[in-house]
Motif scaffolding. Structure first.
Motif, short mmCIF file in Angstrom:
data_model
loop_
_atom_site.label_atom_id
_atom_site.label_comp_id
_atom_site.label_asym_id
_atom_site.label_seq_id
_atom_site.Cartn_x
_atom_site.Cartn_y
_atom_site.Cartn_z
N CYS A 1 6.32 5.75 -19.92
CA CYS A 1 6.52 4.35 -19.52
C CYS A 1 6.37 4.19 -18.02
N ALA A 2 6.87 5.15 -17.27
CA ALA A 2 6.75 5.10 -15.81
C ALA A 2 5.29 5.17 -15.39
N ILE A 3 4.51 6.01 -16.05
CA ILE A 3 3.08 6.12 -15.72
C ILE A 3 2.39 4.80 -15.99
N ILE A 4 2.69 4.19 -17.12
CA ILE A 4 2.06 2.91 -17.46
C ILE A 4 2.43 1.84 -16.45
N LEU A 5 3.70 1.77 -16.07
CA LEU A 5 4.14 0.76 -15.11
C LEU A 5 3.54 0.97 -13.73
N VAL A 6 3.44 2.21 -13.30
CA VAL A 6 2.86 2.49 -11.98
C VAL A 6 1.37 2.17 -11.98
N VAL A 7 0.68 2.49 -13.05
CA VAL A 7 -0.76 2.15 -13.12
C VAL A 7 -0.93 0.63 -13.11
N ARG A 8 -0.10 -0.08 -13.86
CA ARG A 8 -0.18 -1.55 -13.84
C ARG A 8 0.16 -2.10 -12.46
N GLY A 9 1.13 -1.51 -11.79
CA GLY A 9 1.48 -1.94 -10.44
C GLY A 9 0.41 -1.61 -9.43
N PHE A 10 -0.28 -0.50 -9.64
CA PHE A 10 -1.36 -0.11 -8.75
C PHE A 10 -2.53 -1.07 -8.86
N ARG A 11 -2.74 -1.61 -10.05
CA ARG A 11 -3.88 -2.49 -10.28
C ARG A 11 -3.55 -3.97 -10.12
N ALA A 12 -2.27 -4.31 -9.95
CA ALA A 12 -1.88 -5.72 -9.86
C ALA A 12 -2.40 -6.35 -8.58
N ALA A 13 -2.85 -7.59 -8.68
CA ALA A 13 -3.41 -8.30 -7.53
C ALA A 13 -2.32 -8.98 -6.71
N GLU A 14 -1.31 -9.50 -7.37
CA GLU A 14 -0.24 -10.20 -6.66
C GLU A 14 0.77 -9.20 -6.10
N PRO A 15 1.11 -9.28 -4.82
CA PRO A 15 2.04 -8.30 -4.22
C PRO A 15 3.43 -8.31 -4.86
N GLU A 16 3.93 -9.48 -5.25
CA GLU A 16 5.27 -9.53 -5.85
C GLU A 16 5.30 -8.83 -7.21
N GLY B 1 0.80 -1.23 0.00
CA GLY B 1 0.00 0.00 0.00
C GLY B 1 0.82 1.27 0.00
N PRO B 2 1.75 1.43 0.97
CA PRO B 2 2.56 2.66 0.95
C PRO B 2 3.43 2.80 -0.30
N LEU B 3 3.94 1.68 -0.80
CA LEU B 3 4.77 1.73 -2.01
C LEU B 3 3.95 2.24 -3.19
N ARG B 4 2.69 1.85 -3.26
CA ARG B 4 1.83 2.33 -4.35
C ARG B 4 1.69 3.83 -4.30
N TRP B 5 1.44 4.38 -3.13
CA TRP B 5 1.26 5.82 -3.03
C TRP B 5 2.56 6.58 -3.24
N TYR B 6 3.68 6.05 -2.77
CA TYR B 6 4.96 6.69 -3.02
C TYR B 6 5.29 6.68 -4.51
N ALA B 7 4.93 5.62 -5.20
CA ALA B 7 5.17 5.56 -6.65
C ALA B 7 4.34 6.61 -7.38
N VAL B 8 3.09 6.77 -6.97
CA VAL B 8 2.24 7.79 -7.60
C VAL B 8 2.81 9.18 -7.34
N LEU B 9 3.23 9.45 -6.12
CA LEU B 9 3.82 10.76 -5.81
C LEU B 9 5.11 10.99 -6.58
N ALA B 10 5.92 9.93 -6.73
CA ALA B 10 7.16 10.05 -7.50
C ALA B 10 6.88 10.40 -8.95
N VAL B 11 5.88 9.75 -9.53
CA VAL B 11 5.54 10.04 -10.93
C VAL B 11 5.05 11.48 -11.07
N LEU B 12 4.24 11.93 -10.13
CA LEU B 12 3.72 13.29 -10.23
C LEU B 12 4.80 14.34 -10.03
N PHE B 13 5.56 14.23 -8.91
CA PHE B 13 6.49 15.29 -8.56
C PHE B 13 7.85 15.19 -9.24
N PHE B 14 8.28 13.99 -9.59
CA PHE B 14 9.60 13.83 -10.19
C PHE B 14 9.53 13.41 -11.65
#
Length: 101
Positions: free
Chosen positions: A53-68, A6-19
């Motif tokens: 590419c980063a946006i696509i990967l983060v969206v896919r990671g946000f929606r992925a069911a398996e934690p790994e 959960g926290p990794l998902r939100w940090y990834a979203v913030l990273a994509v937005l701000f960086f």
């Protein structure tokens, strides 16, 4: 039980937005306004696809069911953001130092 990804998902979203998105927009505005050497515009050719590419990967990671799988996609997305940052912001700084602008 809490979700460890959960926290990794939100940090990834913030990273994509701000960086990722914000630096790309700011560099594009500098180039469009003519406040920087024209060579900086060439950095956007490589930086913007990395951010996309980063946006696509983060969206896919946000929606992925398996934690790994989610963890791997989110980390890869943040790595693409870091690469785009180094290319656009570092390249901008190097070009400005070389041209004296």
């Amino acid at each position: 039980m809490s979700n460890p990804i959960g926290p990794l998902r939100w940090y990834a979203v913030l990273a994509v937005l701000f960086f990722g998105i914000l630096p790309a927009v700011l560099v594009a505005l500098l180039v469009a306004g003519g406040n920087t050497p024209w060579q900086v515009g060439l950095l956007l050719v490589g930086g913007v696809p990395l951010v996309l590419c980063a946006i696509i990967l983060v969206v896919r990671g946000f929606r992925a069911a398996e934690p790994e799988l989610a963890e791997a996609l989110l980390k890869r997305g943040m790595a693409f953001v870091a690469g785009a940052d180094v290319l656009m912001l570092g390249g901008n700084a190097l070009i400005r130092m070389a041209t004296g602008a």
